[in-house]
Design an enzyme around this catalytic site. Structure first.
Site, PDB file in Angstrom:
ATOM      1  CD  GLU A  27      -2.647   1.661   2.511  1.00 44.93           C
ATOM      2  OE1 GLU A  27      -3.852   1.824   2.413  1.00 44.93           O
ATOM      3  OE2 GLU A  27      -1.873   1.362   3.613  1.00 44.93           O
ATOM      4  CD1 TRP A  49      -6.227   0.778  -0.321  1.00 40.28           C
ATOM      5  CD2 TRP A  49      -7.818   2.114  -0.356  1.00 40.28           C
ATOM      6  NE1 TRP A  49      -5.696   1.648   0.628  1.00 40.28           N
ATOM      7  CE2 TRP A  49      -6.760   2.554   0.440  1.00 40.28           C
ATOM      8  CE3 TRP A  49      -9.069   2.874  -0.584  1.00 40.28           C
ATOM      9  CZ2 TRP A  49      -6.927   3.798   0.942  1.00 40.28           C
ATOM     10  CZ3 TRP A  49      -9.283   3.968  -0.273  1.00 40.28           C
ATOM     11  CH2 TRP A  49      -8.040   4.455   0.704  1.00 40.28           C
ATOM     12  CE1 TYR A  66      -4.745   9.230   3.017  1.00 42.14           C
ATOM     13  CE2 TYR A  66      -5.805   7.330   1.948  1.00 42.14           C
ATOM     14  CZ  TYR A  66      -5.645   8.122   3.121  1.00 42.14           C
ATOM     15  OH  TYR A  66      -6.279   7.965   4.343  1.00 42.14           O
ATOM     16  CB  CYS A 117      -8.369   8.265   7.481  1.00 39.66           C
ATOM     17  SG  CYS A 117     -10.018   7.529   7.080  1.00 39.66           S
ATOM     18  NE  ARG A 162     -11.275  12.368   7.165  1.00 41.87           N
ATOM     19  CZ  ARG A 162     -12.040  11.189   7.245  1.00 41.87           C
ATOM     20  NH1 ARG A 162     -12.899  11.278   8.180  1.00 41.87           N
ATOM     21  NH2 ARG A 162     -12.169  10.461   5.993  1.00 41.87           N
ATOM     22  CG  ASP A 219     -10.598   0.569  11.844  1.00 42.76           C
ATOM     23  OD1 ASP A 219     -10.717   0.072  13.043  1.00 42.76           O
ATOM     24  OD2 ASP A 219     -10.791  -0.178  10.938  1.00 42.76           O
TER      25      ASP A 219
END
Length: 440
Positions: free
Chosen positions: A62, A84, A151, A228, A286, A289
């Site tokens: 990733e 994803w 991203y 995130c 922000r 998980d």
């Protein structure tokens, strides 16, 4: 010393003790706290959790995907990384089930294909290729494998600037790695933030603007999922000769450097063969998980720090994560408790000792056994942390990164040659994995 796992399990306990119940976009529900922080000294080991087994290659894949500027899951799927998949499939199903699509008499797609077939199509599975043809699979992948300007797009290809604003920055082109484009209506500029960061670290390492952002407000509505972890900043500082000498001793096998810097020949070795600066990285998030995502974020930014440090010849120093809405999904509660673990009873510790040190033979003298438990490294908890591993890089990676071998190859060109198997963990011990559902 492994303080990282303790910080992490303490955070899990904090959420269980102090979290408030909140609803969320996935419909799962969470326990949530706000404003927490993780800090780790890279000298204490690579920051990957040991209280559960981590999917190392998945995480590395990733990060390389981000660095490549890629936003299509094709690269991930081809490298057996499926974190994803759910987001891409959810976007596809939403389109198929939309009223506009269902009422289109020219559209033969009325019922969504299964997620399994969706991924097979993205991957170009032989069965699908034979049935549908390569052109169909390529077009399908291009349209439905892409997640929008997430991203990688923002890190490597941030887009901004209208035609009216263009004249304002004509005089500062040399400050930005960017390209001007006119699409017939406006001028816009794309900026490679990673290239900018590396250049600034090499030319102006004390800058307070060493930042990369993924939070492009103008493109949030085009993203399958707004970022995130929305940005990171790096910070460098000069190392003292004593710190440089210690680094050589710890990392290059030198002896008797620390404490002997008054000798000219030793001082010369330290000055010529050690990095002069340390580099730290702080990322901001922000939404977190905490059970599934945060362990990946920690290790991913730890690896990013190592990669950047290697490119600019600095010593990785501190990794810091600033966490906003820090939550546990309600279907992760029992898994979190399992990872936190519990204190082992004396009887359980005796059983471990007998199994590991006496080939299972019972020891009758309890007083003698209890004295041994104090001297042996017998766990005191069900998931007691192991020592942190060390990051190892394959020779091919070093070949790419070492300038004396390949010359001044731009970092962004090196990225294109990165492979997930370039990076390995040495002496990684962990407790078993703990499965938990991913909420999309």
């Amino acid at each position: 010393m492994n303080n990282l796992d303790k910080q992490y399990t303490d955070l899990l306990q904090d959420i269980l003790d102090n979290g408030v119940r909140k609803e969320d976009r996935t419909g799962t529900g969470t326990l949530s706290v706000f404003g927490r922080q993780i800090r780790h000294k890279m000298s204490e080991g690579f920051p990957v959790l040991t209280t559960k087994k981590m999917a190392w290659k998945t995480m590395v894949t990733e990060l390389i995907w981000f660095l490549r500027g890629d936003t299509n899951i094709k690269y991930l799927v081809d490298n057996n990384c499926h974190i994803w998949d759910g987001d891409a499939y959810k976007r596809y199903v939403k389109w198929v089930e939309s009223p506009e699509n269902q009422n289109n008499k020219y559209n033969i797609v009325k019922i969504p294909i299964s997620k399994e077939d969706f991924i097979k199509t993205i991957k170009g599975n032989d069965e699908i290729l034979k049935k549908m043809g390569k052109r169909y699979c390529d077009e399908f992948t291009k349209q439905w494998g892409d997640l929008g300007p997430i991203y990688g797009k923002q890190w490597r290809d941030w887009t901004y600037l209208t035609r009216e604003q263009k004249e304002d920055i004509d005089g500062i082109d040399e400050l930005i790695c960017g390209v001007d484009t006119f699409d017939g209506y406006r001028y816009y500029r794309t900026v490679d933030q990673i290239a900018n960061l590396i250049r600034e670290l090499k030319t102006n390492p004390d800058s307070r603007r060493l930042m990369v952002s993924a939070w492009n407000v103008g493109e949030l509505d085009q993203m399958t999922l707004p970022p995130c972890h929305y940005g990171f900043q790096v910070y460098t500082k000069e190392l003292s000769l004593e710190e440089r000498a210690k680094w050589l001793q710890d990392n290059k096998g030198y002896d008797l450097l620390v404490g002997n810097l008054e000798h000219d020949h030793i001082r010369e070795v330290v000055e010529n063969e050690s990095p002069t600066r340390a580099i730290s990285l702080m990322w901001n998030q922000r939404s977190v998980d905490t059970f599934l995502g945060l362990p990946f974020n920690i290790a991913s930014y730890g690896l990013l720090l190592e990669i950047i440090a290697k490119e600019v010849n600095m010593v990785p120093d501190e990794l810091i994560g600033n966490l906003g809405d820090t939550h546990l999904y309600l279907n992760h509660i029992e898994q979190a408790k399992e990872q936190i673990g519990r204190e082992l009873s004396l009887e359980e510790r005796k059983e471990i000792y007998e199994k590991e040190y006496t080939d299972g033979m019972k020891v009758q003298n309890d007083e003698w056994l209890e004295s041994k438990l104090k001297t042996r490294d017998i766990p005191t908890r069900t998931r007691e942390p192991y020592p942190l591993p060390k990051l190892l890089c394959l020779d091919e990676y070093h070949y790419l990164m070492d300038k004396e071998l390949v010359g001044e190859i731009p970092f962004v060109e090196k990225i294109e040659k990165f492979r997930p198997d370039f990076f390995m963990l040495e002496n990684y011990q962990s407790h078993p994995a703990i499965k938990a559902p991913l909420s999309n």
